[in-house]
Write a protein that holds these residues in place. Structure first.
Motif, PDB file in Angstrom:
ATOM      1  N   THR A  49       0.373  -1.065  -0.051  1.00 36.33           N
ATOM      2  CA  THR A  49       0.183   0.244  -0.024  1.00 36.33           C
ATOM      3  C   THR A  49       0.931   1.374   0.036  1.00 36.33           C
ATOM      4  N   ASN A  50       2.383   1.158   0.482  1.00 40.12           N
ATOM      5  CA  ASN A  50       2.919   2.404   0.133  1.00 40.12           C
ATOM      6  C   ASN A  50       3.795   2.436  -1.073  1.00 40.12           C
ATOM      7  N   GLU A  51       3.289   1.582  -2.000  1.00 39.18           N
ATOM      8  CA  GLU A  51       4.066   1.305  -3.195  1.00 39.18           C
ATOM      9  C   GLU A  51       3.236   2.660  -3.966  1.00 39.18           C
ATOM     10  N   ASN A  52       3.639   3.114  -5.096  1.00 37.52           N
ATOM     11  CA  ASN A  52       3.345   3.719  -6.416  1.00 37.52           C
ATOM     12  C   ASN A  52       2.943   2.674  -8.114  1.00 37.52           C
ATOM     13  N   ILE A  53       2.449   1.918  -7.333  1.00 36.02           N
ATOM     14  CA  ILE A  53       2.042   0.924  -9.148  1.00 36.02           C
ATOM     15  C   ILE A  53       1.666   2.080  -9.854  1.00 36.02           C
ATOM     16  N   ALA A  54       0.927   3.021  -9.799  1.00 34.21           N
ATOM     17  CA  ALA A  54       1.383   3.210 -11.435  1.00 34.21           C
ATOM     18  C   ALA A  54       2.539   4.059 -11.919  1.00 34.21           C
ATOM     19  N   PHE A  55       3.666   4.821 -11.268  1.00 41.84           N
ATOM     20  CA  PHE A  55       5.205   4.543 -11.475  1.00 41.84           C
ATOM     21  C   PHE A  55       5.711   3.609 -11.442  1.00 41.84           C
ATOM     22  N   LYS A  56       5.341   2.780 -10.481  1.00 44.70           N
ATOM     23  CA  LYS A  56       6.022   1.192 -10.918  1.00 44.70           C
ATOM     24  C   LYS A  56       6.369   0.913 -12.440  1.00 44.70           C
ATOM     25  N   LEU A  57       5.009   0.992 -13.064  1.00 46.76           N
ATOM     26  CA  LEU A  57       4.181   0.739 -14.145  1.00 46.76           C
ATOM     27  C   LEU A  57       5.916   1.305 -15.449  1.00 46.76           C
ATOM     28  N   ILE A  58       5.415   3.278 -14.744  1.00 48.89           N
ATOM     29  CA  ILE A  58       5.964   3.429 -15.873  1.00 48.89           C
ATOM     30  C   ILE A  58       7.348   3.890 -15.971  1.00 48.89           C
ATOM     31  N   THR A  59       7.919   2.925 -14.969  1.00 52.50           N
ATOM     32  CA  THR A  59       9.376   3.086 -15.040  1.00 52.50           C
ATOM     33  C   THR A  59       9.984   1.432 -15.561  1.00 52.50           C
ATOM     34  N   GLU A  60       8.453   0.807 -15.548  1.00 57.18           N
ATOM     35  CA  GLU A  60       8.780  -0.878 -16.327  1.00 57.18           C
ATOM     36  C   GLU A  60       9.121  -0.590 -17.400  1.00 57.18           C
ATOM     37  N   LEU A  61       8.442   0.382 -17.854  1.00 59.61           N
ATOM     38  CA  LEU A  61       8.243   0.109 -18.989  1.00 59.61           C
ATOM     39  C   LEU A  61       9.210   1.336 -19.918  1.00 59.61           C
ATOM     40  N   ASN A  62      10.374   1.709 -18.970  1.00 64.71           N
ATOM     41  CA  ASN A  62      11.386   2.849 -19.602  1.00 64.71           C
ATOM     42  C   ASN A  62      10.694   3.663 -19.751  1.00 64.71           C
ATOM     43  N   LEU A  63       9.883   4.844 -19.368  1.00 64.76           N
ATOM     44  CA  LEU A  63       8.848   5.809 -19.726  1.00 64.76           C
ATOM     45  C   LEU A  63       9.511   6.844 -18.308  1.00 64.76           C
ATOM     46  N   GLY A  64       9.305   8.266 -18.966  1.00 67.39           N
ATOM     47  CA  GLY A  64       9.435   9.339 -18.099  1.00 67.39           C
ATOM     48  C   GLY A  64       8.047   9.965 -17.927  1.00 67.39           C
ATOM     49  N   VAL A  65       7.730  10.114 -16.557  1.00 68.87           N
ATOM     50  CA  VAL A  65       6.684  11.526 -16.799  1.00 68.87           C
ATOM     51  C   VAL A  65       7.456  12.540 -16.388  1.00 68.87           C
ATOM     52  N   ASP A  66       6.664  13.574 -16.697  1.00 71.18           N
ATOM     53  CA  ASP A  66       6.506  15.396 -16.042  1.00 71.18           C
ATOM     54  C   ASP A  66       5.545  15.406 -15.541  1.00 71.18           C
ATOM     55  N   ARG A  67       5.235  15.902 -14.454  1.00 69.40           N
ATOM     56  CA  ARG A  67       3.823  16.804 -13.955  1.00 69.40           C
ATOM     57  C   ARG A  67       4.234  18.518 -14.467  1.00 69.40           C
ATOM     58  N   LYS A  68       2.417  19.333 -14.353  1.00 72.23           N
ATOM     59  CA  LYS A  68       2.764  20.211 -14.521  1.00 72.23           C
ATOM     60  C   LYS A  68       1.750  20.729 -13.954  1.00 72.23           C
ATOM     61  N   PHE A  69       0.769  22.637 -14.169  1.00 73.24           N
ATOM     62  CA  PHE A  69      -0.362  22.798 -13.178  1.00 73.24           C
ATOM     63  C   PHE A  69      -1.135  23.197 -14.472  1.00 73.24           C
ATOM     64  N   ASN A  70      -2.474  22.121 -14.628  1.00 77.06           N
ATOM     65  CA  ASN A  70      -3.584  23.693 -15.145  1.00 77.06           C
ATOM     66  C   ASN A  70      -4.397  24.276 -14.389  1.00 77.06           C
ATOM     67  N   GLU A  71      -5.912  25.136 -14.498  1.00 76.26           N
ATOM     68  CA  GLU A  71      -6.074  25.634 -14.605  1.00 76.26           C
ATOM     69  C   GLU A  71      -7.179  25.653 -15.075  1.00 76.26           C
ATOM     70  N   GLY A  72      -8.389  24.788 -14.475  1.00 77.06           N
ATOM     71  CA  GLY A  72     -10.037  25.154 -15.131  1.00 77.06           C
ATOM     72  C   GLY A  72     -10.805  24.683 -14.528  1.00 77.06           C
ATOM     73  N   GLU A  73     -12.006  24.524 -14.038  1.00 78.72           N
ATOM     74  CA  GLU A  73     -13.013  23.580 -13.579  1.00 78.72           C
ATOM     75  C   GLU A  73     -12.975  22.279 -13.002  1.00 78.72           C
ATOM     76  N   GLY A  74     -13.393  22.103 -11.926  1.00 77.83           N
ATOM     77  CA  GLY A  74     -13.113  21.041 -11.014  1.00 77.83           C
ATOM     78  C   GLY A  74     -13.738  21.068  -9.926  1.00 77.83           C
ATOM     79  N   ILE A  75     -13.784  20.185  -9.001  1.00 77.94           N
ATOM     80  CA  ILE A  75     -14.107  20.099  -7.679  1.00 77.94           C
ATOM     81  C   ILE A  75     -13.352  20.005  -7.359  1.00 77.94           C
ATOM     82  N   SER A  76     -13.392  20.460  -5.710  1.00 76.32           N
ATOM     83  CA  SER A  76     -12.274  20.551  -4.861  1.00 76.32           C
ATOM     84  C   SER A  76     -13.671  19.808  -3.827  1.00 76.32           C
ATOM     85  N   PHE A  77     -12.293  19.132  -2.867  1.00 76.38           N
ATOM     86  CA  PHE A  77     -13.026  18.536  -1.442  1.00 76.38           C
ATOM     87  C   PHE A  77     -12.526  18.730  -0.348  1.00 76.38           C
ATOM     88  N   THR A  78     -12.891  19.226   0.340  1.00 81.49           N
ATOM     89  CA  THR A  78     -12.280  19.528   2.013  1.00 81.49           C
ATOM     90  C   THR A  78     -12.908  18.880   2.862  1.00 81.49           C
TER      91      THR A  78
END
Length: 376
Positions: free
Chosen positions: A243-272
């Motif tokens: 449960t402490n492992e990021n399995i999505a990132f593990k798959l990306i690494t297995e496929l020898n891919l990289g990931v770049d995170r950026k931020f967008n602004e747009g309509e969405g829902i925020s939970f508090t």
């Protein structure tokens, strides 16, 4: 007139119905119910309605098809076909009864054969199995059906139109992973997301974008796959999961891919969540290895799923990002859920009164993950 034996929920037998003409076949695993409106005898036209329980427009399409079915009960027969888990569909039908015939496409062969990648969709056949029309199910009008009926002379019964072939349940020969994670490429072409989550493993199959979205519980528009990389995969994770492992990132690494995170602004829902009042896991019990979600045209239910899981499902039905508190402990613990989502104010009331979640629809900043080849 009965033309099939209803399979019990144990899935001991898988039934394939094969359209009986030439080399063109329609395969489904079972009929969950017969039409409560139309006669299965001597119809001129058969219409396959492709749908899913999570598809809100499909529910409205069914009301339209129900009216059409009632107008031509002796010449025209509608079969609503889903590729989802039959238990999930049966539970949905208990909540939202449907008078049309309902069937399951066990191997998704029919969805793939007719290139169904947008729902709702449908294909109209004559009694000889010839395709007369394809399109969005709501676009099939009374005048069109009447016109096609005037042009047809051949008739056939549903039991003759479909050939029932019984085979053994494939789960007896099901592949069980031996490694913590195993990745198997699938054939190219449209591949709908499929999830098998049991005591032994988690299997997620579909396009890379769909698989990563499910694993990371991220809305589809928050993932951008570089050209040529969005292939289809079946990914197995052996239980128990870390449960402490990021399995999505593990798959990306297995496929020898990289990931770049950026931020967008747009309509969405925020939970508090200031004072959580989450349900425990004893409010809903659908049994072991059954569907974890039931998504109707206005209500979402979840059995033993996290806040992050629920936000992921909600993002898809509302078609916008849903951002949960950045607190892994609170967002990942398991709970039962049952709330309205169709009308936003009702959803706000449900979430705040029952779970202590304050939902706001506004312009938000949300992460977007760009998946690309690793730099050499």
């Amino acid at each position: 007139m009965k033309f099939f034996n209803k399979k019990l929920l144990s899935f001991v037998v898988i039934v394939f119905l094969v359209l009986g003409y030439g080399n063109s076949q329609i395969k489904v695993s079972e009929f969950l119910q017969e039409s409560k409106i139309a006669s299965p005898d001597n119809n001129k036209l058969y219409f396959v309605d492709f749908w899913a329980t999570w598809c809100v427009p499909c529910i409205a399409a069914k009301e339209h098809l129900k009216v059409l079915q009632s107008q031509f009960p002796d010449d025209f027969y509608v079969v609503s076909l889903s590729s989802e888990n039959p238990i999930k569909v049966e539970k949905f039908l208990k909540k939202k009864p449907n008078d049309l015939a309902v069937a399951i496409d066990y191997n998704k062969e029919t969805f793939g054969k007719y290139n169904v990648n947008v729902l709702p969709a449908g294909v109209l056949f004559n009694a000889n199995g010839k395709v007369l029309w394809e399109g969005g199910a709501p676009d099939l009008k009374k005048e069109m059906v009447a016109k096609f009926l005037r042009q047809q002379t051949a008739r056939t019964s549903l039991s003759s139109f479909f050939n029932i072939i019984r085979v053994e349940d494939e789960t007896s020969n099901e592949y069980i992973p031996t490694k913590a994670m195993e990745v198997k490429p699938l054939a190219s072409g449209f591949e709908e997301l499929s999830v098998v989550d049991n005591d032994n493993y988690l299997k997620v199959s579909g396009s890379l974008k769909a698989v990563l979205g499910y694993l990371a519980k991220i809305y589809k528009n928050q993932i951008v796959i570089a050209d040529g990389l969005d292939s289809n995969y079946a990914v197995y994770f052996k239980k128990p999961l870390n449960t402490n492992e990021n399995i999505a990132f593990k798959l990306i690494t297995e496929l020898n891919l990289g990931v770049d995170r950026k931020f967008n602004e747009g309509e969405g829902i925020s939970f508090t969540v200031d004072t959580p009042k989450f349900w425990d896991t004893n409010q809903i019990d659908w049994g072991k290895n059954n569907a974890k979600y039931l998504i109707g045209d206005a209500q979402i239910q979840g059995d033993n799923v996290s806040l992050k899981d629920i936000a992921y499902q909600l993002a898809y039905v509302l078609d916008m990002p849903v951002i949960v508190p950045d607190d892994s402990g609170m967002s990942l613990t398991l709970h039962d859920w049952d709330f309205h989502y169709k009308f936003f104010q009702l959803m706000q009331t449900d979430l705040e009164d029952n779970y202590g979640i304050r939902a706001e629809k506004k312009i938000i900043s949300y992460p977007v993950y760009y998946i690309q080849k690793k730099a050499p």
